[in-house]
Write a protein that holds these residues in place. Sequence first.
Motif, PDB file in Angstrom:
ATOM      1  N   LEU A  53       0.829  -1.212   0.000  1.00 44.61           N
ATOM      2  CA  LEU A  53       0.000   0.000   0.000  1.00 44.61           C
ATOM      3  C   LEU A  53       0.863   1.261   0.000  1.00 44.61           C
ATOM      4  N   SER A  54       1.958   1.206   0.732  1.00 44.56           N
ATOM      5  CA  SER A  54       2.839   2.378   0.784  1.00 44.56           C
ATOM      6  C   SER A  54       3.477   2.649  -0.577  1.00 44.56           C
ATOM      7  N   VAL A  55       3.999   1.602  -1.200  1.00 42.05           N
ATOM      8  CA  VAL A  55       4.637   1.773  -2.514  1.00 42.05           C
ATOM      9  C   VAL A  55       3.625   2.259  -3.546  1.00 42.05           C
ATOM     10  N   ALA A  56       2.432   1.644  -3.552  1.00 38.98           N
ATOM     11  CA  ALA A  56       1.409   2.040  -4.521  1.00 38.98           C
ATOM     12  C   ALA A  56       0.954   3.474  -4.315  1.00 38.98           C
ATOM     13  N   SER A  57       0.726   3.861  -3.062  1.00 36.04           N
ATOM     14  CA  SER A  57       0.261   5.217  -2.797  1.00 36.04           C
ATOM     15  C   SER A  57       1.328   6.248  -3.128  1.00 36.04           C
ATOM     16  N   TRP A  58       2.588   5.964  -2.777  1.00 32.93           N
ATOM     17  CA  TRP A  58       3.644   6.927  -3.083  1.00 32.93           C
ATOM     18  C   TRP A  58       3.902   7.026  -4.583  1.00 32.93           C
ATOM     19  N   TYR A  59       3.769   5.901  -5.287  1.00 34.06           N
ATOM     20  CA  TYR A  59       3.911   5.945  -6.745  1.00 34.06           C
ATOM     21  C   TYR A  59       2.836   6.849  -7.351  1.00 34.06           C
ATOM     22  N   LEU A  60       1.588   6.681  -6.911  1.00 31.88           N
ATOM     23  CA  LEU A  60       0.498   7.507  -7.435  1.00 31.88           C
ATOM     24  C   LEU A  60       0.644   8.959  -7.007  1.00 31.88           C
ATOM     25  N   ILE A  61       1.111   9.181  -5.789  1.00 32.06           N
ATOM     26  CA  ILE A  61       1.293  10.563  -5.319  1.00 32.06           C
ATOM     27  C   ILE A  61       2.314  11.291  -6.182  1.00 32.06           C
ATOM     28  N   LEU A  62       3.432  10.646  -6.451  1.00 31.30           N
ATOM     29  CA  LEU A  62       4.486  11.286  -7.235  1.00 31.30           C
ATOM     30  C   LEU A  62       4.074  11.473  -8.688  1.00 31.30           C
ATOM     31  N   THR A  63       3.519  10.423  -9.292  1.00 31.03           N
ATOM     32  CA  THR A  63       3.160  10.523 -10.708  1.00 31.03           C
ATOM     33  C   THR A  63       2.022  11.516 -10.929  1.00 31.03           C
ATOM     34  N   LYS A  64       1.014  11.478 -10.073  1.00 29.14           N
ATOM     35  CA  LYS A  64      -0.103  12.413 -10.231  1.00 29.14           C
ATOM     36  C   LYS A  64       0.329  13.836  -9.897  1.00 29.14           C
ATOM     37  N   GLY A  65       1.222  13.998  -8.934  1.00 28.98           N
ATOM     38  CA  GLY A  65       1.711  15.339  -8.624  1.00 28.98           C
ATOM     39  C   GLY A  65       2.460  15.955  -9.796  1.00 28.98           C
ATOM     40  N   ILE A  66       3.351  15.174 -10.403  1.00 33.46           N
ATOM     41  CA  ILE A  66       4.089  15.672 -11.572  1.00 33.46           C
ATOM     42  C   ILE A  66       3.143  15.917 -12.738  1.00 33.46           C
ATOM     43  N   SER A  67       2.200  14.985 -12.964  1.00 32.77           N
ATOM     44  CA  SER A  67       1.240  15.149 -14.061  1.00 32.77           C
ATOM     45  C   SER A  67       0.376  16.393 -13.879  1.00 32.77           C
ATOM     46  N   ASN A  68      -0.078  16.633 -12.666  1.00 36.58           N
ATOM     47  CA  ASN A  68      -0.898  17.819 -12.409  1.00 36.58           C
ATOM     48  C   ASN A  68      -0.099  19.102 -12.591  1.00 36.58           C
TER      49      ASN A  68
ATOM     50  N   LEU B 242     -15.908  16.808 -20.776  1.00 34.11           N
ATOM     51  CA  LEU B 242     -15.771  17.070 -19.342  1.00 34.11           C
ATOM     52  C   LEU B 242     -15.840  15.775 -18.534  1.00 34.11           C
ATOM     53  N   ASP B 243     -16.746  14.886 -18.916  1.00 33.84           N
ATOM     54  CA  ASP B 243     -16.868  13.615 -18.200  1.00 33.84           C
ATOM     55  C   ASP B 243     -15.609  12.765 -18.360  1.00 33.84           C
ATOM     56  N   GLN B 244     -15.038  12.754 -19.553  1.00 30.58           N
ATOM     57  CA  GLN B 244     -13.811  11.987 -19.765  1.00 30.58           C
ATOM     58  C   GLN B 244     -12.656  12.549 -18.944  1.00 30.58           C
ATOM     59  N   GLU B 245     -12.561  13.872 -18.862  1.00 29.56           N
ATOM     60  CA  GLU B 245     -11.504  14.475 -18.059  1.00 29.56           C
ATOM     61  C   GLU B 245     -11.719  14.199 -16.579  1.00 29.56           C
ATOM     62  N   ALA B 246     -12.974  14.237 -16.120  1.00 28.79           N
ATOM     63  CA  ALA B 246     -13.261  13.917 -14.717  1.00 28.79           C
ATOM     64  C   ALA B 246     -12.860  12.480 -14.390  1.00 28.79           C
TER      65      ALA B 246
ATOM     66  N   GLU C 109      -9.592  11.409 -11.769  1.00 30.99           N
ATOM     67  CA  GLU C 109      -9.916  10.599 -10.598  1.00 30.99           C
ATOM     68  C   GLU C 109      -9.224   9.237 -10.620  1.00 30.99           C
ATOM     69  N   ASN C 110      -8.510   8.937 -11.682  1.00 28.65           N
ATOM     70  CA  ASN C 110      -7.822   7.658 -11.774  1.00 28.65           C
ATOM     71  C   ASN C 110      -6.732   7.557 -10.705  1.00 28.65           C
ATOM     72  N   GLY C 111      -6.757   6.480  -9.939  1.00 29.54           N
ATOM     73  CA  GLY C 111      -5.765   6.268  -8.892  1.00 29.54           C
ATOM     74  C   GLY C 111      -6.163   6.763  -7.523  1.00 29.54           C
ATOM     75  N   LEU C 112      -7.184   7.615  -7.440  1.00 27.98           N
ATOM     76  CA  LEU C 112      -7.578   8.138  -6.135  1.00 27.98           C
ATOM     77  C   LEU C 112      -8.173   7.056  -5.239  1.00 27.98           C
TER      78      LEU C 112
ATOM     79  N   ASN D 171      -8.662  18.652  -8.144  1.00 26.23           N
ATOM     80  CA  ASN D 171      -9.560  18.194  -9.203  1.00 26.23           C
ATOM     81  C   ASN D 171     -10.848  19.011  -9.236  1.00 26.23           C
ATOM     82  N   ARG D 172     -11.351  19.382  -8.066  1.00 26.77           N
ATOM     83  CA  ARG D 172     -12.569  20.186  -8.029  1.00 26.77           C
ATOM     84  C   ARG D 172     -12.347  21.552  -8.680  1.00 26.77           C
ATOM     85  N   ILE D 173     -11.228  22.186  -8.370  1.00 27.84           N
ATOM     86  CA  ILE D 173     -10.914  23.486  -8.971  1.00 27.84           C
ATOM     87  C   ILE D 173     -10.647  23.332 -10.466  1.00 27.84           C
ATOM     88  N   TRP D 174      -9.929  22.291 -10.842  1.00 25.98           N
ATOM     89  CA  TRP D 174      -9.584  22.040 -12.245  1.00 25.98           C
ATOM     90  C   TRP D 174     -10.834  21.837 -13.094  1.00 25.98           C
TER      91      TRP D 174
END
Length: 254
Positions: A28-43, A119-123, A127-130, A202-205
């Motif tokens: 869980l730690s590895v998966a969450s940190w992977y998503l945190i880093l990748t989504k942070g850079i992507s955002n 808009l639905d596709q972007e939403a 939300e992928n990975g959350l 995501n809400r602001i975006w």
Amino acid sequence: MEKSLGFSNFLTQLDGVGISVLVLLLTLSVASWYLILTKGISNFLANRHAEAFLKRFWGAGSLQEVNSTLHEGSGDNAFAQLAHLALEAAADSEKHGLQKLAAAGGASEFITRVLRNGLDQEATRVENGLTVIASAGSAAPYIGLFGTVWGIYHALVQIGLSGQGTLDKVAGPVGEALIMTALGLAVAIPAVLAYNTFVRRNRIWLARLDAFAHDLFVLIAVGAKNNSSAGDERQLRVVAPAMNPAIAPNERRS
């Protein structure tokens, strides 16, 4: 004494259930940190590209100029992709009219559906990975607590078998068992903080994207209305002389 009560000794004392709990927490730690880093850079990159595109978009002279810019390969963000979808829908509606079933409700309804689908596709994408991050944040403390309870149970069994309940006999096993709780919290706290951050972003975006979709619809609708009005005016200029009997034939030819 310190070595005997260290983390390595804790690992040697684990049984199958304890190892399973530890592996699950690490996963869980590895998966969450992977998503945190990748989504942070992507955002971060998405925000930069979106700001650059919006600056070019509102600085363009017309929608045709924006469309040519999009065809050159600048559609690397959600705002550009939404503009591309809207302009393609407007061009397709102008070319085919109401011949297609998708445009049966009219051009305005067709463009509205295209924007809403975008808009639905972007939403869905943002939300992928959350779900994984939220699961890590909510389940990790309980998984660590289960490991703690299991470790205390084995510590009590060992104390009962040895027949000695002194502090030096209890402190080591119980302290090692409590490491599971610390590991669960170490997994959960970053995941919860990251989840709340991503949800707010995501809400602001999506709110910004929805406002941009409304602006796109207005620009395309006004442009179509102006083109229609210009066409009607040209048609009136051609038809009016032929219908006015007060104009001489020579004047009609001129």
